[in-house]
Design a protein around this motif. Structure first.
Motif, PDB file in Angstrom:
ATOM      1  N   MET A   1     -48.575 -18.867 -49.566  1.00  0.00           N
ATOM      2  CA  MET A   1     -48.404 -19.225 -50.951  1.00  0.00           C
ATOM      3  C   MET A   1     -48.275 -20.741 -51.062  1.00  0.00           C
ATOM      4  O   MET A   1     -47.556 -21.364 -50.285  1.00  0.00           O
ATOM      5  CB  MET A   1     -47.135 -18.569 -51.490  1.00  0.00           C
ATOM      6  CG  MET A   1     -46.826 -18.929 -52.892  1.00  0.00           C
ATOM      7  SD  MET A   1     -45.461 -17.948 -53.494  1.00  0.00           S
ATOM      8  CE  MET A   1     -44.385 -19.226 -54.028  1.00  0.00           C
ATOM      9  N   VAL A   2     -48.969 -21.318 -52.009  1.00  0.00           N
ATOM     10  CA  VAL A   2     -48.904 -22.751 -52.250  1.00  0.00           C
ATOM     11  C   VAL A   2     -48.291 -22.966 -53.624  1.00  0.00           C
ATOM     12  O   VAL A   2     -48.727 -22.381 -54.611  1.00  0.00           O
ATOM     13  CB  VAL A   2     -50.308 -23.395 -52.172  1.00  0.00           C
ATOM     14  CG1 VAL A   2     -50.232 -24.864 -52.493  1.00  0.00           C
ATOM     15  CG2 VAL A   2     -50.914 -23.175 -50.793  1.00  0.00           C
ATOM     16  N   LEU A   3     -47.261 -23.787 -53.674  1.00  0.00           N
ATOM     17  CA  LEU A   3     -46.631 -24.117 -54.952  1.00  0.00           C
ATOM     18  C   LEU A   3     -47.488 -25.109 -55.713  1.00  0.00           C
ATOM     19  O   LEU A   3     -48.161 -25.943 -55.115  1.00  0.00           O
ATOM     20  CB  LEU A   3     -45.262 -24.746 -54.715  1.00  0.00           C
ATOM     21  CG  LEU A   3     -44.182 -23.874 -54.102  1.00  0.00           C
ATOM     22  CD1 LEU A   3     -42.960 -24.721 -53.770  1.00  0.00           C
ATOM     23  CD2 LEU A   3     -43.793 -22.764 -55.048  1.00  0.00           C
ATOM     24  N   SER A   4     -47.418 -25.030 -57.030  1.00  0.00           N
ATOM     25  CA  SER A   4     -48.093 -26.049 -57.825  1.00  0.00           C
ATOM     26  C   SER A   4     -47.334 -27.362 -57.675  1.00  0.00           C
ATOM     27  O   SER A   4     -46.173 -27.384 -57.269  1.00  0.00           O
ATOM     28  CB  SER A   4     -48.144 -25.633 -59.295  1.00  0.00           C
ATOM     29  OG  SER A   4     -46.844 -25.682 -59.854  1.00  0.00           O
ATOM     30  N   ARG A   5     -47.992 -28.437 -58.034  1.00  0.00           N
ATOM     31  CA  ARG A   5     -47.333 -29.744 -57.927  1.00  0.00           C
ATOM     32  C   ARG A   5     -46.141 -29.815 -58.873  1.00  0.00           C
ATOM     33  O   ARG A   5     -45.126 -30.409 -58.550  1.00  0.00           O
ATOM     34  CB  ARG A   5     -48.323 -30.854 -58.226  1.00  0.00           C
ATOM     35  CG  ARG A   5     -49.414 -30.911 -57.171  1.00  0.00           C
ATOM     36  CD  ARG A   5     -50.286 -32.091 -57.373  1.00  0.00           C
ATOM     37  NE  ARG A   5     -49.975 -32.969 -56.233  1.00  0.00           N
ATOM     38  CZ  ARG A   5     -50.360 -34.210 -56.141  1.00  0.00           C
ATOM     39  NH1 ARG A   5     -51.049 -34.763 -57.106  1.00  0.00           N
ATOM     40  NH2 ARG A   5     -50.051 -34.920 -55.087  1.00  0.00           N
ATOM     41  N   VAL A  69     -36.231 -29.561 -49.643  1.00  0.00           N
ATOM     42  CA  VAL A  69     -37.194 -29.523 -48.527  1.00  0.00           C
ATOM     43  C   VAL A  69     -38.367 -28.603 -48.869  1.00  0.00           C
ATOM     44  O   VAL A  69     -39.526 -28.927 -48.574  1.00  0.00           O
ATOM     45  CB  VAL A  69     -36.488 -29.088 -47.223  1.00  0.00           C
ATOM     46  CG1 VAL A  69     -37.489 -28.752 -46.133  1.00  0.00           C
ATOM     47  CG2 VAL A  69     -35.530 -30.173 -46.760  1.00  0.00           C
ATOM     48  N   LEU A  70     -38.090 -27.470 -49.509  1.00  0.00           N
ATOM     49  CA  LEU A  70     -39.183 -26.587 -49.928  1.00  0.00           C
ATOM     50  C   LEU A  70     -40.092 -27.289 -50.935  1.00  0.00           C
ATOM     51  O   LEU A  70     -41.317 -27.119 -50.902  1.00  0.00           O
ATOM     52  CB  LEU A  70     -38.629 -25.295 -50.532  1.00  0.00           C
ATOM     53  CG  LEU A  70     -37.986 -24.327 -49.549  1.00  0.00           C
ATOM     54  CD1 LEU A  70     -37.344 -23.165 -50.305  1.00  0.00           C
ATOM     55  CD2 LEU A  70     -39.001 -23.818 -48.551  1.00  0.00           C
ATOM     56  N   GLY A  71     -39.499 -28.079 -51.819  1.00  0.00           N
ATOM     57  CA  GLY A  71     -40.308 -28.853 -52.767  1.00  0.00           C
ATOM     58  C   GLY A  71     -41.206 -29.857 -52.066  1.00  0.00           C
ATOM     59  O   GLY A  71     -42.375 -30.017 -52.421  1.00  0.00           O
ATOM     60  N   ALA A  77     -48.286 -29.296 -49.139  1.00  0.00           N
ATOM     61  CA  ALA A  77     -49.278 -28.217 -49.040  1.00  0.00           C
ATOM     62  C   ALA A  77     -50.277 -28.285 -50.204  1.00  0.00           C
ATOM     63  O   ALA A  77     -51.464 -28.012 -50.014  1.00  0.00           O
ATOM     64  CB  ALA A  77     -48.577 -26.858 -49.022  1.00  0.00           C
ATOM     65  N   SER A  78     -49.810 -28.658 -51.394  1.00  0.00           N
ATOM     66  CA  SER A  78     -50.728 -28.748 -52.521  1.00  0.00           C
ATOM     67  C   SER A  78     -51.705 -29.918 -52.337  1.00  0.00           C
ATOM     68  O   SER A  78     -52.849 -29.849 -52.766  1.00  0.00           O
ATOM     69  CB  SER A  78     -49.958 -28.905 -53.836  1.00  0.00           C
ATOM     70  OG  SER A  78     -49.348 -30.167 -53.939  1.00  0.00           O
ATOM     71  N   ARG A  79     -51.232 -30.979 -51.696  1.00  0.00           N
ATOM     72  CA  ARG A  79     -52.130 -32.118 -51.408  1.00  0.00           C
ATOM     73  C   ARG A  79     -53.159 -31.726 -50.356  1.00  0.00           C
ATOM     74  O   ARG A  79     -54.323 -32.110 -50.442  1.00  0.00           O
ATOM     75  CB  ARG A  79     -51.321 -33.308 -50.924  1.00  0.00           C
ATOM     76  CG  ARG A  79     -50.574 -33.993 -52.047  1.00  0.00           C
ATOM     77  CD  ARG A  79     -49.761 -35.152 -51.588  1.00  0.00           C
ATOM     78  NE  ARG A  79     -50.579 -36.116 -50.862  1.00  0.00           N
ATOM     79  CZ  ARG A  79     -50.083 -37.092 -50.113  1.00  0.00           C
ATOM     80  NH1 ARG A  79     -48.775 -37.225 -49.984  1.00  0.00           N
ATOM     81  NH2 ARG A  79     -50.869 -37.940 -49.492  1.00  0.00           N
TER      82      ARG A  79
END
Length: 82
Positions: A1-5, A69-71, A77-79
């Motif tokens: 899973m990739v978080l949005s920016r 840290v998750l942020g 990951a989004s980059r």
């Protein structure tokens, strides 16, 4: 899973907010006469008031650090996904 920016930034801000607020609260608890058995700041044994708040502060800082840290990881990951 990739978080949005956007969510990644939100999580990082929550982590920063935690580190801005809780240390100031810790100082306030330390300087509270209820934290000491003698009723004078720094004198006597620490009371349960101090220990309970110290535990809450430590837990909040740990959770805030984890969220931050998750942020950061989500941001990276989004980059990389682009």
């Amino acid at each position: 899973m990739v978080l949005s920016r956007g969510w990644s930034v939100f999580l990082m801000l929550v982590g920063v907010w935690t580190w801005v607020i809780w240390p100031r609260f810790a100082v306030a608890i330390w300087n509270d006469p209820r934290a000491w058995s003698a009723g004078v700041v720094g004198e006597g044994a620490p009371t349960s008031f101090l220990w309970v708040h110290a535990l809450l502060i430590a837990a909040s800082l740990a959770l805030g650090t984890t969220v931050g840290v998750l942020g950061i990881k989500g941001w990276r990951a989004s980059r990389a996904a682009r």
